[in-house]
Scaffold this active site. Structure first.
Site, short mmCIF file in Angstrom:
data_model
loop_
_atom_site.label_atom_id
_atom_site.label_comp_id
_atom_site.label_asym_id
_atom_site.label_seq_id
_atom_site.Cartn_x
_atom_site.Cartn_y
_atom_site.Cartn_z
CE LYS A 126 -3.89 -1.76 2.75
NZ LYS A 126 -4.95 -1.60 1.73
NE ARG A 166 -10.96 -9.15 -1.98
CZ ARG A 166 -11.17 -8.18 -2.86
NH1 ARG A 166 -11.42 -8.46 -4.12
NH2 ARG A 166 -11.15 -6.92 -2.47
#
Ligand code: BES
Ligand code: ZN
Ligand code: ZN
Length: 503
Positions: A283, A357
């Protein structure tokens, strides 16, 4: 903060601050305000006019009594339009009163049963809403503050007294206060976990917290370290875990009610990424700043377990937390890697930052063996959901409309905003991989909140499943809502508790 009830009229109660409700758009003062106004020689009425106090929900007007009443200050607090009063109004008003009391260093506060005269809400419900909101508004995370201790001490409220003149209502108010505590203490517990820096709040620490829960009556714990999770076939979870130097754990708590009467089996899954750097799909610095919050779902599940011995539901409840960091390292999984989940289905990890996920895919797969009636996951899953719904509203996805409706109703009653999002079938196309069964991000750029939900749905089997994307409301940057402090909010817990009470 100690919360109690006392039989007293407002004009007789001794306190540093006395909170009184006031409706919007009424020209005549209510009976309580009139009595107090008389003792204050009309000062209260004059101030209402002077300060243009309208009584909008949560609006406040403070007045010192200078010895004219046993209460040192009167705080008029807005209840909005009388016809629109709900428990959420009461919560907002109580929270605003507590924030004001802290501002003026009031140690003892008294409040009437805000909104009781309107007639729709029962004394027990009101007392519960007041206690709950007061405790949530009082919260501050001071663990790492070494300076300004005195100032923090000045903000400590010692007691909150809910006053009531009729004896027959006192027992109900006491029950309400106890219920308010049961609702807010888990939220405070979760806020503390989420606010804790990631260097402290590691997967091992999440396991320690789960061990604490396992000491509660009816609760047992099973957990697997990385090697054991690998043996079980949880390749998606292990793929995320392999980049981190902190040991990872797959945590499984179980609550079984005493004796007979288990109606249903519920699985709660909490995303437990104790820090999300993005992994090798790193990130940018700004997006990483708050990524210690990526275990807010896990904190919510632990918090719900902490309350189960108090609410004693006739449900079997499983809490599953895949706990790991998401880190880049020489051993980290790489974009393009393929992992095999516990369900046997394979995933191409196109982006290592879509890690939640992946871990939840294995949690859902693991949950299948429990043969649950319902699965609900809470996850700070996607930036996309924050873009769609902002910082205050959680995205709700449900494969079963009845389950979706139940969650919406519970959320409405607890005052936690959720909005249902569609599981757009045609978008499943975007999850097709050239090399594996699925890719973990779509080929297209938009709608990732939906895509992420559709991805997880592949692993939920036929079990009614709901997913709450709490990436927005788990964390608050602003300090403008008295119920929601800056930092960790503990979002979702009161909704889950409300749902469990009604299932
Ligand atoms: N933990 C983040 C989601 C998130 C974003 C939580 C903002 C709280 C606030 C999640 O693991 C993530 O990184 N998602 C990516 C997915 C993308 C790579 C498809 C995102 O939303 O950018
Ligand atoms: Zn991520
Ligand atoms: Zn994440």
């Amino acid at each position: 903060m100690h919360i109690q009830t006392a039989r007293s009229a407002p004009e007789n109660i001794k306190a540093d601050l006395l909170a009184i409700g006031h409706y919007e758009g009424v020209s005549r003062l209510n009976a309580t305000v009139q009595t107090l106004d008389k003792a204050l020689d009309g000062m209260l009425a004059a101030e209402i006019a002077e300060q243009r106090f309208e009584g909008k929900t949560g609006q406040t007007l403070l007045l010192a009594t200078h010895g004219a009443l046993p209460a040192k200050r009167i705080l008029l607090v807005g209840l909005g339009k009388r016809a629109l009063l709900t428990l959420n109004t009461v919560r907002k008003a109580a929270a605003a009163s507590v924030r004001k009391a802290k501002e003026v260093s009031a140690k003892t506060i008294a409040t009437t049963l805000l909104g009781a005269e309107q007639g729709d809400l029962k004394p027990e419900q009101i007392a519960m809403a007041i206690a709950e909101a007061a405790l949530l508004a009082d919260y501050e995370f001071l663990a790492y503050k070494t300076q300004d201790k005195e100032e923090a001490e000045r903000r400590i409220i010692e007691t909150l007294t809910v006053i009531e003149s009729e004896r027959r209502r006192i027992a109900a108010i006491e029950r309400g206060i106890a219920g308010g505590r049961i609702n807010s203490e888990p939220v405070i517990y979760a806020r503390n976990l989420v606010n804790e820096p990631a260097s402290q709040l590691t997967p091992a620490r999440l396991l320690d917290e789960a061990k604490k829960m396992a000491e509660l009556p009816g609760v047992t714990l099973e957990y697997f370290d990385e090697a054991q999770a690998g043996e079980k076939g949880m390749g998606a979870f292990c793929g995320v875990a392999q980049g981190s130097d902190e040991p990872s754990y797959f945590i499984h708590l179980t609550y079984r009610p005493r004796g007979q009467g288990v109606k249903k089996r519920i699985v709660l899954i909490g995303k437990g990424i104790t820090f999300d750097s993005g992994g090798l799909s790193l990130k940018p610095a700004q997006h990483m700043e708050t990524m210690k919050i990526d275990m807010s779902g896990a904190a919510a599940v632990l918090a719900v377990f902490s309350a189960l011995p108090d609410i004693r539901p006739h449900l079997e409840i499983h809490g599953i937390i895949p706990a790991t960091e998401n880190m880049p390292s020489g051993r980290a999984q790489k974009p393009g890697d393929v992992v095999r989940t516990i369900s046997g289905k394979t995933i191409e990890v196109v982006n290592t930052d879509a890690e939640g996920r992946l871990t939840i895919a294995d949690a859902l797969g693991y949950a299948q063996a429990l043969e649950p009636d319902t699965i609900i996951d809470l996850a700070t899953l996607t930036g996309s959901c924050v873009v769609a719904l902002g910082e205050e509203v959680a995205g709700l996805f449900a494969t079963d409309p009845r389950l979706g409706q139940r969650i919406k109703d519970a959320a409405e009653r607890s005052g936690e905003p959720v909005w249902e999002m569609p599981l757009v079938e045609s978008y499943e196309e975007f999850l097709k991989s050239d090399i594996a069964d699925f890719r973990n991000i779509a080929k297209v750029r938009y709608g990732d909140a939906i895509v992420a939900a559709l991805f997880m749905k592949q692993f939920a089997g036929d079990t009614p499943w709901a997913h709450l994307d709490i990436a927005g409301p788990a964390w608050q940057e602003r300090a403008d809502n008295p119920m929601i402090p800056k930092g960790a909010t503990g979002f979702g817990i009161r909704t889950l508790l409300e749902l469990i009470k009604h299932l």
